[in-house]
Design a protein around this motif. Structure first.
Motif, PDB file in Angstrom:
ATOM      1  N   VAL A   1       0.826  -1.206   0.000  1.00  0.00           N
ATOM      2  CA  VAL A   1       0.000   0.000   0.000  1.00  0.00           C
ATOM      3  C   VAL A   1       0.864   1.260   0.000  1.00  0.00           C
ATOM      4  O   VAL A   1       0.419   2.334  -0.412  1.00  0.00           O
ATOM      5  CB  VAL A   1      -0.943   0.001   1.227  1.00  0.00           C
ATOM      6  CG1 VAL A   1      -0.161   0.085   2.525  1.00  0.00           C
ATOM      7  CG2 VAL A   1      -1.943   1.147   1.133  1.00  0.00           C
ATOM      8  N   LEU A   2       2.106   1.136   0.437  1.00  0.00           N
ATOM      9  CA  LEU A   2       3.010   2.283   0.455  1.00  0.00           C
ATOM     10  C   LEU A   2       3.254   2.811  -0.957  1.00  0.00           C
ATOM     11  O   LEU A   2       3.473   4.014  -1.154  1.00  0.00           O
ATOM     12  CB  LEU A   2       4.336   1.892   1.111  1.00  0.00           C
ATOM     13  CG  LEU A   2       5.384   2.991   1.298  1.00  0.00           C
ATOM     14  CD1 LEU A   2       4.867   4.040   2.288  1.00  0.00           C
ATOM     15  CD2 LEU A   2       6.692   2.391   1.797  1.00  0.00           C
ATOM     16  N   LEU A   3       3.205   1.928  -1.950  1.00  0.00           N
ATOM     17  CA  LEU A   3       3.456   2.330  -3.334  1.00  0.00           C
ATOM     18  C   LEU A   3       2.414   3.322  -3.829  1.00  0.00           C
ATOM     19  O   LEU A   3       2.700   4.167  -4.674  1.00  0.00           O
ATOM     20  CB  LEU A   3       3.485   1.097  -4.243  1.00  0.00           C
ATOM     21  CG  LEU A   3       4.557   0.056  -3.920  1.00  0.00           C
ATOM     22  CD1 LEU A   3       4.474  -1.103  -4.897  1.00  0.00           C
ATOM     23  CD2 LEU A   3       5.945   0.684  -3.943  1.00  0.00           C
ATOM     24  N   LEU A   4       1.206   3.224  -3.301  1.00  0.00           N
ATOM     25  CA  LEU A   4       0.161   4.176  -3.664  1.00  0.00           C
ATOM     26  C   LEU A   4       0.529   5.573  -3.190  1.00  0.00           C
ATOM     27  O   LEU A   4       0.348   6.566  -3.909  1.00  0.00           O
ATOM     28  CB  LEU A   4      -1.178   3.742  -3.063  1.00  0.00           C
ATOM     29  CG  LEU A   4      -2.410   4.580  -3.418  1.00  0.00           C
ATOM     30  CD1 LEU A   4      -2.644   4.573  -4.924  1.00  0.00           C
ATOM     31  CD2 LEU A   4      -3.638   4.053  -2.685  1.00  0.00           C
ATOM     32  N   GLY A   5       1.061   5.654  -1.976  1.00  0.00           N
ATOM     33  CA  GLY A   5       1.506   6.941  -1.463  1.00  0.00           C
ATOM     34  C   GLY A   5       2.696   7.483  -2.229  1.00  0.00           C
ATOM     35  O   GLY A   5       2.792   8.690  -2.484  1.00  0.00           O
ATOM     36  N   VAL A   6       3.621   6.595  -2.616  1.00  0.00           N
ATOM     37  CA  VAL A   6       4.781   7.011  -3.412  1.00  0.00           C
ATOM     38  C   VAL A   6       4.323   7.579  -4.752  1.00  0.00           C
ATOM     39  O   VAL A   6       4.832   8.606  -5.214  1.00  0.00           O
ATOM     40  CB  VAL A   6       5.735   5.818  -3.632  1.00  0.00           C
ATOM     41  CG1 VAL A   6       6.841   6.190  -4.628  1.00  0.00           C
ATOM     42  CG2 VAL A   6       6.348   5.376  -2.310  1.00  0.00           C
ATOM     43  N   PHE A   7       3.348   6.923  -5.367  1.00  0.00           N
ATOM     44  CA  PHE A   7       2.795   7.406  -6.631  1.00  0.00           C
ATOM     45  C   PHE A   7       2.189   8.802  -6.460  1.00  0.00           C
ATOM     46  O   PHE A   7       2.426   9.709  -7.267  1.00  0.00           O
ATOM     47  CB  PHE A   7       1.738   6.422  -7.130  1.00  0.00           C
ATOM     48  CG  PHE A   7       1.014   6.860  -8.368  1.00  0.00           C
ATOM     49  CD1 PHE A   7       1.671   6.936  -9.587  1.00  0.00           C
ATOM     50  CD2 PHE A   7      -0.334   7.191  -8.313  1.00  0.00           C
ATOM     51  CE1 PHE A   7       0.991   7.352 -10.736  1.00  0.00           C
ATOM     52  CE2 PHE A   7      -1.014   7.597  -9.451  1.00  0.00           C
ATOM     53  CZ  PHE A   7      -0.352   7.681 -10.665  1.00  0.00           C
ATOM     54  N   GLY A   8       1.419   8.979  -5.377  1.00  0.00           N
ATOM     55  CA  GLY A   8       0.819  10.280  -5.112  1.00  0.00           C
ATOM     56  C   GLY A   8       1.864  11.353  -4.864  1.00  0.00           C
ATOM     57  O   GLY A   8       1.743  12.486  -5.348  1.00  0.00           O
ATOM     58  N   GLY A   9       2.916  11.002  -4.114  1.00  0.00           N
ATOM     59  CA  GLY A   9       3.979  11.959  -3.843  1.00  0.00           C
ATOM     60  C   GLY A   9       4.728  12.359  -5.105  1.00  0.00           C
ATOM     61  O   GLY A   9       5.069  13.535  -5.294  1.00  0.00           O
ATOM     62  N   PHE A  10       4.971  11.380  -5.989  1.00  0.00           N
ATOM     63  CA  PHE A  10       5.632  11.675  -7.263  1.00  0.00           C
ATOM     64  C   PHE A  10       4.804  12.640  -8.094  1.00  0.00           C
ATOM     65  O   PHE A  10       5.330  13.583  -8.692  1.00  0.00           O
ATOM     66  CB  PHE A  10       5.872  10.379  -8.033  1.00  0.00           C
ATOM     67  CG  PHE A  10       6.319  10.598  -9.457  1.00  0.00           C
ATOM     68  CD1 PHE A  10       7.625  10.946  -9.748  1.00  0.00           C
ATOM     69  CD2 PHE A  10       5.418  10.473 -10.511  1.00  0.00           C
ATOM     70  CE1 PHE A  10       8.037  11.171 -11.058  1.00  0.00           C
ATOM     71  CE2 PHE A  10       5.816  10.690 -11.818  1.00  0.00           C
ATOM     72  CZ  PHE A  10       7.131  11.043 -12.095  1.00  0.00           C
ATOM     73  N   LEU A  11       3.486  12.428  -8.125  1.00  0.00           N
ATOM     74  CA  LEU A  11       2.625  13.320  -8.901  1.00  0.00           C
ATOM     75  C   LEU A  11       2.613  14.730  -8.313  1.00  0.00           C
ATOM     76  O   LEU A  11       2.529  15.717  -9.059  1.00  0.00           O
ATOM     77  CB  LEU A  11       1.205  12.757  -8.961  1.00  0.00           C
ATOM     78  CG  LEU A  11       1.017  11.486  -9.794  1.00  0.00           C
ATOM     79  CD1 LEU A  11      -0.452  11.075  -9.821  1.00  0.00           C
ATOM     80  CD2 LEU A  11       1.530  11.676 -11.219  1.00  0.00           C
TER      81      LEU A  11
ATOM     82  N   LEU B   1       5.145  16.222  -6.807  1.00  0.00           N
ATOM     83  CA  LEU B   1       6.403  16.861  -7.204  1.00  0.00           C
ATOM     84  C   LEU B   1       6.410  17.179  -8.694  1.00  0.00           C
ATOM     85  O   LEU B   1       6.915  18.233  -9.112  1.00  0.00           O
ATOM     86  CB  LEU B   1       7.579  15.953  -6.858  1.00  0.00           C
ATOM     87  CG  LEU B   1       7.866  15.781  -5.363  1.00  0.00           C
ATOM     88  CD1 LEU B   1       9.028  14.826  -5.157  1.00  0.00           C
ATOM     89  CD2 LEU B   1       8.173  17.126  -4.716  1.00  0.00           C
ATOM     90  N   PHE B   2       5.844  16.281  -9.494  1.00  0.00           N
ATOM     91  CA  PHE B   2       5.755  16.535 -10.934  1.00  0.00           C
ATOM     92  C   PHE B   2       4.890  17.767 -11.206  1.00  0.00           C
ATOM     93  O   PHE B   2       5.263  18.652 -11.984  1.00  0.00           O
ATOM     94  CB  PHE B   2       5.177  15.307 -11.634  1.00  0.00           C
ATOM     95  CG  PHE B   2       4.968  15.487 -13.110  1.00  0.00           C
ATOM     96  CD1 PHE B   2       6.047  15.580 -13.974  1.00  0.00           C
ATOM     97  CD2 PHE B   2       3.677  15.575 -13.635  1.00  0.00           C
ATOM     98  CE1 PHE B   2       5.849  15.756 -15.344  1.00  0.00           C
ATOM     99  CE2 PHE B   2       3.476  15.743 -14.992  1.00  0.00           C
ATOM    100  CZ  PHE B   2       4.565  15.834 -15.849  1.00  0.00           C
TER     101      PHE B   2
ATOM    102  N   GLY C   1      -1.518  16.953  -9.856  1.00  0.00           N
ATOM    103  CA  GLY C   1      -1.047  17.027  -8.479  1.00  0.00           C
ATOM    104  C   GLY C   1      -2.163  16.972  -7.453  1.00  0.00           C
ATOM    105  O   GLY C   1      -2.273  16.005  -6.693  1.00  0.00           O
ATOM    106  N   LEU C   2      -2.995  18.016  -7.438  1.00  0.00           N
ATOM    107  CA  LEU C   2      -4.075  18.074  -6.454  1.00  0.00           C
ATOM    108  C   LEU C   2      -5.125  17.002  -6.694  1.00  0.00           C
ATOM    109  O   LEU C   2      -5.679  16.444  -5.743  1.00  0.00           O
ATOM    110  CB  LEU C   2      -4.733  19.451  -6.481  1.00  0.00           C
ATOM    111  CG  LEU C   2      -3.879  20.638  -6.032  1.00  0.00           C
ATOM    112  CD1 LEU C   2      -4.689  21.916  -6.103  1.00  0.00           C
ATOM    113  CD2 LEU C   2      -3.333  20.421  -4.627  1.00  0.00           C
TER     114      LEU C   2
END
Length: 209
Positions: A80-90, A92-93, A130-131
């Motif tokens: 489930v951490l990967l979902l948060g990583v994906f959100g964090g990447f977006l 920053l992008f 992002g948002l």
């Protein structure tokens, strides 16, 4: 002055200011019409929320441990951490696109209508990525992490309902502690970028008047 008239006054000032960008920004239809500094501040808050994964993980009761890849957040890398990583990447992008758009506007000012549309399109895309998408991913990851706070019974009920354990090892080696630390640093960086651009744009508008 009535607060009801303030939005109308702002729009009127934008139209008569002579700024093609500001005029088009208020004319176009968009659900996310915040200024760039305001958008960056909201993205900073979302990244800050992502950093809460570490304390949430540390509050898990003993009954949740059986479903975790490790009770040590420095080692644990639940899927489930990967979902948060994906959100964090977006986040920053999107933040990078917004900062780039501001630099583009300042460098090429005064903008033609075509250039203003290009800047606005980039900013709208960055906000929705992002948002919108990124924010949803972060909120969902926080909600799924919160399931573990309910103990083994809550996790068992979730697995019975969905057929999968969200805390199974991801296999990517990204730990909860590392992601939370990165999210905190990113949150502070994006926040300071929002404050810098707020001042920078205010000075730019003042010098162009």
């Amino acid at each position: 002055m009535s607060t009801d008239s303030q939005p109308d006054d702002t729009i009127a000032q934008a139209i008569i200011s002579g700024s093609t960008y500001e005029r088009l920004r208020y004319e176009r239809h968009s659900y996310l019409r915040q200024t760039v500094p305001r958008t960056l501040a909201l993205q900073s808050a979302l990244l800050g929320a992502l950093a809460l994964l570490l304390p949430v993980y540390g509050l898990y009761p003993d009954s949740t441990a059986a479903f975790l890849p490790s009770i040590n957040p420095d080692l644990a890398s639940p899927k489930v951490l990967l979902l948060g990583v994906f959100g964090g990447f977006l986040q920053l992008f999107g933040a990078t696109l917004l900062v780039g758009s501001v630099l583009y506007r300042v460098r090429l000012a005064p903008l033609t209508e075509r250039q203003a549309h290009a800047a606005l399109n980039a900013e709208d895309f960055a906000r929705y990525v992002g948002l919108g998408t990124g924010g949803l991913a972060i909120v969902l990851s926080l909600c799924l992490f919160a399931v573990g706070l309910g103990g083994g019974d809550a996790v068992s009920a979730y697995i019975a309902f969905t057929g999968r354990n969200p805390f199974v090892a991801s296999g990517f080696g990204l730990s909860v502690a590392a992601v939370s630390l990165f999210a905190f640093v990113a949150s502070v960086t994006v926040f300071y970028a929002s404050r810098y651009l707020l001042v920078h744009l205010a000075l730019f508008h003042r010098s162009s008047e």
